[in-house]
Design a protein around this motif. Structure first.
Motif, PDB file in Angstrom:
ATOM      1  N   ASP A  58       0.829  -1.203   0.000  1.00 55.53           N
ATOM      2  CA  ASP A  58       0.000   0.000   0.000  1.00 55.53           C
ATOM      3  C   ASP A  58       0.865   1.255   0.000  1.00 55.53           C
ATOM      4  OD1 ASP A  58      -1.626  -2.270   1.328  1.00 55.53           O
ATOM      5  OD2 ASP A  58      -3.118  -0.731   0.885  1.00 55.53           O
ATOM      6  N   PRO A  59       1.372   1.616  -1.164  1.00 57.66           N
ATOM      7  CA  PRO A  59       2.268   2.775  -1.236  1.00 57.66           C
ATOM      8  C   PRO A  59       1.497   4.088  -1.140  1.00 57.66           C
ATOM      9  CG  PRO A  59       1.879   1.911  -3.424  1.00 57.66           C
ATOM     10  CD  PRO A  59       1.145   1.007  -2.478  1.00 57.66           C
ATOM     11  N   PRO A  60       2.224   5.215  -1.051  1.00 56.23           N
ATOM     12  CA  PRO A  60       1.534   6.509  -1.089  1.00 56.23           C
ATOM     13  C   PRO A  60       0.838   6.697  -2.441  1.00 56.23           C
ATOM     14  CG  PRO A  60       3.941   6.783  -0.942  1.00 56.23           C
ATOM     15  CD  PRO A  60       3.682   5.332  -0.942  1.00 56.23           C
ATOM     16  N   PRO A  61      -0.135   7.605  -2.482  1.00 59.78           N
ATOM     17  CA  PRO A  61      -0.886   7.781  -3.728  1.00 59.78           C
ATOM     18  C   PRO A  61      -0.113   8.596  -4.749  1.00 59.78           C
ATOM     19  CG  PRO A  61      -1.646   9.354  -2.097  1.00 59.78           C
ATOM     20  CD  PRO A  61      -0.595   8.517  -1.416  1.00 59.78           C
ATOM     21  N   LEU A  62      -0.101   8.128  -5.961  1.00 52.87           N
ATOM     22  CA  LEU A  62       0.533   8.862  -7.056  1.00 52.87           C
ATOM     23  C   LEU A  62      -0.255  10.153  -7.311  1.00 52.87           C
ATOM     24  CD1 LEU A  62       2.837   8.396  -9.165  1.00 52.87           C
ATOM     25  CD2 LEU A  62       1.055   7.553 -10.683  1.00 52.87           C
ATOM     26  N   ALA A  63       0.464  11.280  -7.423  1.00 55.14           N
ATOM     27  CA  ALA A  63      -0.203  12.590  -7.462  1.00 55.14           C
ATOM     28  C   ALA A  63      -1.287  12.678  -8.542  1.00 55.14           C
ATOM     29  CB  ALA A  63       0.844  13.681  -7.656  1.00 55.14           C
ATOM     30  N   PRO A  83      -2.367  -2.178 -10.445  1.00 52.32           N
ATOM     31  CA  PRO A  83      -1.578  -0.938 -10.402  1.00 52.32           C
ATOM     32  C   PRO A  83      -1.720  -0.191  -9.084  1.00 52.32           C
ATOM     33  CG  PRO A  83      -2.792  -1.135 -12.477  1.00 52.32           C
ATOM     34  CD  PRO A  83      -3.340  -2.178 -11.553  1.00 52.32           C
ATOM     35  N   GLN A  84      -2.689  -0.572  -8.238  1.00 52.58           N
ATOM     36  CA  GLN A  84      -2.840   0.072  -6.929  1.00 52.58           C
ATOM     37  C   GLN A  84      -1.702  -0.312  -5.984  1.00 52.58           C
ATOM     38  OE1 GLN A  84      -6.582  -1.687  -5.896  1.00 52.58           O
ATOM     39  NE2 GLN A  84      -5.687  -3.441  -4.875  1.00 52.58           N
ATOM     40  N   LYS A  85      -0.957  -1.341  -6.329  1.00 54.38           N
ATOM     41  CA  LYS A  85       0.116  -1.766  -5.432  1.00 54.38           C
ATOM     42  C   LYS A  85       1.375  -0.953  -5.731  1.00 54.38           C
ATOM     43  CE  LYS A  85      -1.992  -6.021  -3.866  1.00 54.38           C
ATOM     44  NZ  LYS A  85      -2.122  -7.480  -3.950  1.00 54.38           N
ATOM     45  N   LEU A  86       2.358  -1.518  -6.382  1.00 51.28           N
ATOM     46  CA  LEU A  86       3.641  -0.809  -6.507  1.00 51.28           C
ATOM     47  C   LEU A  86       3.530   0.556  -7.190  1.00 51.28           C
ATOM     48  CD1 LEU A  86       6.655  -0.739  -6.095  1.00 51.28           C
ATOM     49  CD2 LEU A  86       6.938  -2.249  -8.048  1.00 51.28           C
ATOM     50  N   LEU A  87       2.639   0.697  -8.162  1.00 48.29           N
ATOM     51  CA  LEU A  87       2.597   1.960  -8.920  1.00 48.29           C
ATOM     52  C   LEU A  87       1.899   3.083  -8.157  1.00 48.29           C
ATOM     53  CD1 LEU A  87       1.894   0.761 -12.588  1.00 48.29           C
ATOM     54  CD2 LEU A  87       4.083   1.222 -11.479  1.00 48.29           C
ATOM     55  N   GLY A  88       1.198   2.750  -7.075  1.00 48.50           N
ATOM     56  CA  GLY A  88       0.595   3.812  -6.272  1.00 48.50           C
ATOM     57  C   GLY A  88      -0.636   4.456  -6.880  1.00 48.50           C
ATOM     58  N   ILE A  89      -1.258   3.828  -7.849  1.00 51.58           N
ATOM     59  CA  ILE A  89      -2.522   4.354  -8.361  1.00 51.58           C
ATOM     60  C   ILE A  89      -3.541   4.229  -7.225  1.00 51.58           C
ATOM     61  CG2 ILE A  89      -4.296   4.157 -10.146  1.00 51.58           C
ATOM     62  CD1 ILE A  89      -1.444   4.810 -11.219  1.00 51.58           C
ATOM     63  N   THR A  90      -4.316   5.296  -6.983  1.00 48.01           N
ATOM     64  CA  THR A  90      -5.193   5.271  -5.812  1.00 48.01           C
ATOM     65  C   THR A  90      -6.193   4.126  -5.906  1.00 48.01           C
ATOM     66  OG1 THR A  90      -6.556   6.926  -6.897  1.00 48.01           O
ATOM     67  CG2 THR A  90      -4.978   7.718  -5.282  1.00 48.01           C
ATOM     68  N   LYS A  91      -6.566   3.609  -4.753  1.00 47.46           N
ATOM     69  CA  LYS A  91      -7.423   2.430  -4.686  1.00 47.46           C
ATOM     70  C   LYS A  91      -8.838   2.742  -5.129  1.00 47.46           C
ATOM     71  CE  LYS A  91      -4.872   0.675  -0.752  1.00 47.46           C
ATOM     72  NZ  LYS A  91      -3.876   1.766  -0.752  1.00 47.46           N
ATOM     73  N   LEU A 132      10.422   3.809 -10.501  1.00 49.69           N
ATOM     74  CA  LEU A 132       9.689   3.302  -9.333  1.00 49.69           C
ATOM     75  C   LEU A 132      10.065   1.858  -9.048  1.00 49.69           C
ATOM     76  CD1 LEU A 132       5.866   4.191  -9.377  1.00 49.69           C
ATOM     77  CD2 LEU A 132       7.545   4.590  -7.577  1.00 49.69           C
ATOM     78  N   ILE A 133      10.115   1.070 -10.122  1.00 50.65           N
ATOM     79  CA  ILE A 133      10.405  -0.358  -9.978  1.00 50.65           C
ATOM     80  C   ILE A 133      11.867  -0.559  -9.570  1.00 50.65           C
ATOM     81  CG2 ILE A 133      10.607  -2.488 -11.336  1.00 50.65           C
ATOM     82  CD1 ILE A 133       7.994  -1.427 -12.805  1.00 50.65           C
ATOM     83  N   GLN A 134      12.750   0.199 -10.201  1.00 46.16           N
ATOM     84  CA  GLN A 134      14.174   0.121  -9.872  1.00 46.16           C
ATOM     85  C   GLN A 134      14.396   0.476  -8.393  1.00 46.16           C
ATOM     86  OE1 GLN A 134      16.698  -0.796 -11.801  1.00 46.16           O
ATOM     87  NE2 GLN A 134      18.310  -0.317 -10.313  1.00 46.16           N
TER      88      GLN A 134
END
Ligand SMILES: *Cc1c(COP(=O)(O)O)cnc(C)c1O
Length: 479
Positions: A104-109, A307-315, A379-381
């Protein structure tokens, strides 16, 4: 703490406008400055919350909640924002650099902005006449992403509210396509470390728990392909039909990736549907330097991506992608008799289980556009580098058993303890970590409680990882 419904810490600029009630619905005849100011103040409040994430804790203590019931007359904007502030103060804090417990990463702006616009548009992906541009956007983006992840030309899919739903839809499509709806003896085959959503899918599909056939994993937590071959042959001999073989690209505890090319070969040989649960791992295929970690994704008949996981797309943001997306319509078509015909190959409400649903695609689309190819790769790196760094710090600790796969997850526990003692160790150490504003999770894995770090939070720096290693080092029984 006084149980006041008013936030004392709320610093909003109180003005004449904020003290007057808001029009319940946006005015369709003029630009409404009161609405604009309300949204502006709400967004300032959110920005203050996001911008002070590191000053608190990843996991706040119990907070005071505002009243739940509506008052006799409606509240002013100032009161509404004050109530919101109270809830925000007790919220989990994914932007804290020490928040490394879960996926659950922070939300992508850009996805935050798109979520707001999505709410304002209030379109409905049920039917194209209720979401003309957004339905097309969803179809196009699913098609692009499916091909980008290696599925064949013409692949596509549908958005779903979470990976559990994507997995369920995949199994329902597979069962339908294989004509197994009436077969009570049909099974789903997956590794013993596959996600719990598969068991829930069987409940919905009316199948007994025994319909989930577990294949053993190897020492690295990956499905054992030789064992799968035996299981499939046994099922064939017993005359049990197989709905699908599910391979996991990124298991939940350690991020192990099943050997997808080998599993795909076995599926071809035995004539089975291959579903890949890539809720965690599929996005790694978007970074050229890391795509090898999930080699073979494109061999799937169906693929779950979150994409809600590592990429931080909001849930929530999850997609079910299929090599043959027309099978979605074959499975879920009911003929929405109250809607105009679809002009693009099926209404959203007929290509999946959900009826009314928001345009979750908007925040994924805008988020990916914000990041760009280099941003996605970075992000992945970053996640892989943080996992490697923590691994380097923990490796020298004697008697610590590390449990990982090839992604950005790392679990560990002291070797040689009984299950009871490792449980106590995991509780005590989690508390010691929380006291330093570091939040790890405590999964039960192979009979023992572990501590687990998910290194997807881009704000986690070497200082936090060093602090984790220090607390863990001190937690170990001295030799
Ligand atoms: C998170 C996860 C899921 C379920 O996704 P939700 O969005 O939580 O429903 C499925 N499979 C795996 C491997 C996961 O990690």
């Amino acid at each position: 703490m006084p149980l006041s419904p008013l936030a004392t810490s709320f610093p909003a600029t109180q003005g004449v406008l904020g003290a007057e009630p808001l029009a319940p619905f946006p005015d369709p005849h003029r630009h409404d400055p009161e609405l604009e100011r309300f949204l502006h103040d709400a967004s300032s409040q959110l920005c203050r919350w996001l911008g002070s994430a590191s000053a608190t804790s990843p996991l706040p203590g119990l907070s005071v909640l505002p009243a739940v019931e509506p008052e006799p007359t409606g509240l002013t904007p100032d009161r509404l924002l004050a109530d919101l502030q109270l809830v925000m103060e007790g919220a989990y804090n994914p932007g804290h650099p020490g928040a490394i417990a879960h996926l659950d990463p922070p939300p992508l702006a850009a996805s935050v902005a798109a979520d707001l616009i999505c709410a304002g548009l209030n379109n409905n992906l049920l039917a194209e006449e209720l979401s003309p541009s957004l339905s097309r956007l969803e179809r196009s983006l699913c098609g692009w992403l499916a091909e980008r992840l290696g599925l064949p030309a013409g692949a596509g899919g549908v958005a779903a509210s979470g990976g559990s739903l994507s997995n369920l839809m995949a199994l329902v499509v597979a069962r339908h396509h294989r004509g197994l709806l009436e077969r009570r003896d049909a099974v789903v085959v997956a590794s013993e470390e596959a996600h719990v959503s598969l068991a829930k899918a069987l409940v919905v599909m009316g199948l007994p728990p025994s319909a989930l056939v577990a294949v053993p994993t190897d020492a690295g937590g990956r499905l054992d392909a030789a064992a799968l071959d035996l299981v499939l042959s046994d099922l064939e001999r017993a005359g049990r039909p197989v709905i699908a073989v599910v391979a996991t690209a990124g298991t939940t505890v350690r991020g192990a990736v099943d050997p997808l090319p080998e599993v795909a070969t076995l599926c071809r040989r035995h004539g089975h549907w291959l579903h890949v649960d890539g809720a965690i791992g599929a996005v790694f295929a978007l970074a050229p330097a890391h795509a090898g970690r999930v080699e073979g994704l494109g061999l799937a008949d169906s693929l779950t991506v979150n994409p809600q996981k590592l990429l931080g797309i909001t849930k929530t943001s999850s997609l079910l992608l299929l090599a043959r997306p027309a099978l979605l319509l074959d499975t879920f078509h009911t003929g929405l008799p109250y809607m105009e015909l679809s002009w693009g190959g099926g209404h959203g409400g007929e290509t999946g289980l959900q009826g009314t649903r928001p345009a979750e695609i908007l925040k994924l689309w805008l988020g990916l556009r914000q990041l760009g190819e280099t941003g996605i790769a970075a992000l992945i790196q970053g996640a892989i580098e943080r996992r490697r760094h923590l691994e380097r710090l923990l490796c020298p600790l004697a008697d610590l058993e590390l449990v990982q796969g090839s992604l950005h997850l790392l679990a560990f526990r002291p070797a040689g303890l009984s299950p009871e003692v490792s449980e106590r160790w995991s509780q005590d150490t989690r508390q010691a970590l929380l006291a330093r504003q570091l939040m790890l999770s405590r999964p039960l894995y192979r009979g023992h409680h572990h501590l687990k770090a998910v290194l997807g939070n881009p704000h986690t720096a070497q200082a936090e990882l060093a602090a984790v290693a220090e607390v863990v080092g001190r937690s170990l029984p001295s030799p």
